[in-house]
Design a protein around this motif. Structure first.
Motif, mmCIF file in Angstrom:
data_model
loop_
_atom_site.group_PDB
_atom_site.id
_atom_site.type_symbol
_atom_site.label_atom_id
_atom_site.label_comp_id
_atom_site.label_asym_id
_atom_site.label_seq_id
_atom_site.Cartn_x
_atom_site.Cartn_y
_atom_site.Cartn_z
ATOM 1 N N LYS A 1 9.628 -9.831 -3.065
ATOM 2 C CA LYS A 1 9.511 -8.426 -3.451
ATOM 3 C C LYS A 1 10.589 -7.582 -2.754
ATOM 4 C CE LYS A 1 4.516 -8.721 -4.239
ATOM 5 N NZ LYS A 1 4.621 -8.478 -5.697
ATOM 6 N N LYS A 2 11.007 -6.527 -3.414
ATOM 7 C CA LYS A 2 11.980 -5.606 -2.845
ATOM 8 C C LYS A 2 11.303 -4.276 -2.535
ATOM 9 C CE LYS A 2 13.528 -4.078 -7.418
ATOM 10 N NZ LYS A 2 14.695 -3.929 -8.329
ATOM 11 N N GLN A 3 11.872 -3.571 -1.605
ATOM 12 C CA GLN A 3 11.336 -2.266 -1.224
ATOM 13 C C GLN A 3 12.007 -1.165 -2.036
ATOM 14 O OE1 GLN A 3 11.903 -2.030 3.048
ATOM 15 N NE2 GLN A 3 9.869 -2.863 3.434
ATOM 16 N N VAL A 4 11.175 -0.286 -2.593
ATOM 17 C CA VAL A 4 11.702 0.843 -3.372
ATOM 18 C C VAL A 4 10.929 2.105 -2.992
ATOM 19 C CG1 VAL A 4 12.472 -0.551 -5.324
ATOM 20 C CG2 VAL A 4 10.134 0.327 -5.289
ATOM 21 N N TRP A 5 11.631 3.223 -3.032
ATOM 22 C CA TRP A 5 10.989 4.506 -2.786
ATOM 23 C C TRP A 5 10.440 5.042 -4.107
ATOM 24 C CZ3 TRP A 5 9.816 6.377 1.853
ATOM 25 C CH2 TRP A 5 10.534 5.905 2.964
ATOM 26 N N VAL A 6 9.148 5.382 -4.113
ATOM 27 C CA VAL A 6 8.486 5.899 -5.311
ATOM 28 C C VAL A 6 8.004 7.316 -5.020
ATOM 29 C CG1 VAL A 6 6.595 5.592 -6.956
ATOM 30 C CG2 VAL A 6 7.781 3.589 -6.019
ATOM 31 N N TYR A 7 8.418 8.243 -5.878
ATOM 32 C CA TYR A 7 8.052 9.653 -5.676
ATOM 33 C C TYR A 7 6.736 9.954 -6.385
ATOM 34 C CZ TYR A 7 8.318 14.731 -5.593
ATOM 35 O OH TYR A 7 8.047 16.064 -5.395
ATOM 36 N N ASP A 8 5.808 10.539 -5.643
ATOM 37 C CA ASP A 8 4.514 10.947 -6.177
ATOM 38 C C ASP A 8 4.566 12.446 -6.460
ATOM 39 O OD1 ASP A 8 1.915 11.509 -6.825
ATOM 40 O OD2 ASP A 8 1.022 10.416 -5.145
ATOM 41 N N GLU A 9 4.530 12.784 -7.737
ATOM 42 C CA GLU A 9 4.653 14.190 -8.126
ATOM 43 C C GLU A 9 3.485 15.013 -7.608
ATOM 44 O OE1 GLU A 9 6.514 17.420 -9.627
ATOM 45 O OE2 GLU A 9 7.292 15.358 -9.698
ATOM 46 N N SER B 1 7.480 10.938 -1.186
ATOM 47 C CA SER B 1 7.911 9.598 -1.566
ATOM 48 C C SER B 1 7.296 8.568 -0.631
ATOM 49 C CB SER B 1 9.435 9.487 -1.523
ATOM 50 O OG SER B 1 10.032 10.360 -2.455
ATOM 51 N N THR B 2 6.925 7.437 -1.187
ATOM 52 C CA THR B 2 6.361 6.347 -0.384
ATOM 53 C C THR B 2 7.142 5.075 -0.651
ATOM 54 O OG1 THR B 2 4.747 5.854 -2.132
ATOM 55 C CG2 THR B 2 4.045 7.328 -0.346
ATOM 56 N N LEU B 3 7.221 4.232 0.371
ATOM 57 C CA LEU B 3 7.927 2.963 0.258
ATOM 58 C C LEU B 3 6.963 1.908 -0.260
ATOM 59 C CD1 LEU B 3 10.733 1.783 0.810
ATOM 60 C CD2 LEU B 3 9.919 1.081 3.069
ATOM 61 N N GLN B 4 7.289 1.324 -1.406
ATOM 62 C CA GLN B 4 6.424 0.335 -2.033
ATOM 63 C C GLN B 4 7.198 -0.937 -2.348
ATOM 64 O OE1 GLN B 4 4.406 1.993 -5.432
ATOM 65 N NE2 GLN B 4 3.797 3.867 -4.335
#
Length: 210
Positions: free
Chosen positions: A87-95, A100-103
């Motif tokens: 798995k890779k780490q990506v930043w996901v923005y929660d509107e 943003s959280t690292l998932q």
């Protein structure tokens, strides 16, 4: 989830020796360029950084790596490296939360994870004085043949492991428990220098990586 067998050890050693040779050759030509374009990195922190930045192509872990079960110990760090291979780490923005959280997301192609060689053998393959527990190959250009062979043998070793574990599960008792282990280890016949001997497969390694 992989058997440690001599063929995988040899293939891993061959790949590491080749990328080390390319790295050394570049260093002799241009030390500054060699430091900027590394072929491999060693150590838990450097390897973790390479995986998080999606630069690692192969992760080789010594099968005799030390075990430290304490919180945030060596076991946790190795487990994190194994997870980052798939798995890779990506930043996901929660509107809604405006944050943003690292998932983790599945990689398009997993980093090849290999358990092979001992810490001492890894250091010798890379011509290092210090014992090495983990190595990440960042660039295997020019060593595609060695990489392809290691990948095929690793997949075969994983399949063999799954077959052994599934066979052990089928031999379990009616209550779902496995039978008590025997006092002696199961050994395999291994031929070296014309002589045959019973050897523990987890302890075998090719002479060129000793």
């Amino acid at each position: 989830e992989q058997l440690v067998v001599p063929a995988v050890n040899e293939a891993a050693c061959a790949l590491l020796a080749e990328v080390q040779r390319f790295q050394e050759r570049l260093y002799l030509r241009d030390p500054l360029k060699a430091s900027q374009k590394k072929r491999f990195v060693c150590g838990l922190r450097e390897v973790a950084r390479a995986l998080k930045s999606n630069k690692a192509k192969v992760l080789i872990v010594a099968h005799n790596i030390e075990r430290i079960t304490a919180e945030a110990g060596l076991d946790d760090m190795v487990s994190q490296l194994i997870t980052l291979c798939a798995k890779k780490q990506v930043w996901v923005y929660d509107e809604a939360a405006k944050a943003s959280t690292l998932q983790h997301e599945d990689r398009d192609k997993e980093v090849l994870l290999v358990f092979a060689m001992t810490r001492k053998a890894l250091s010798r393959a890379l011509k290092r004085s210090a014992k090495t527990s983990v190595v990440a190959v960042l660039n295997h250009d020019g060593a595609f043949e060695q990489y392809a062979r290691l990948e095929a043998l690793t997949r075969g070793a994983r399949l063999a492991y799954r077959q052994l574990t599934s066979a052990g599960a089928s031999d379990s008792g009616g209550d779902g428990t496995l039978p008590a282990p025997a006092d002696e280890r199961f050994l395999v016949n291994y031929v070296t220098q014309g002589r045959q001997a019973a050897v523990d497969p987890l302890l075998m390694r090719p002479s060129l990586c000793r």
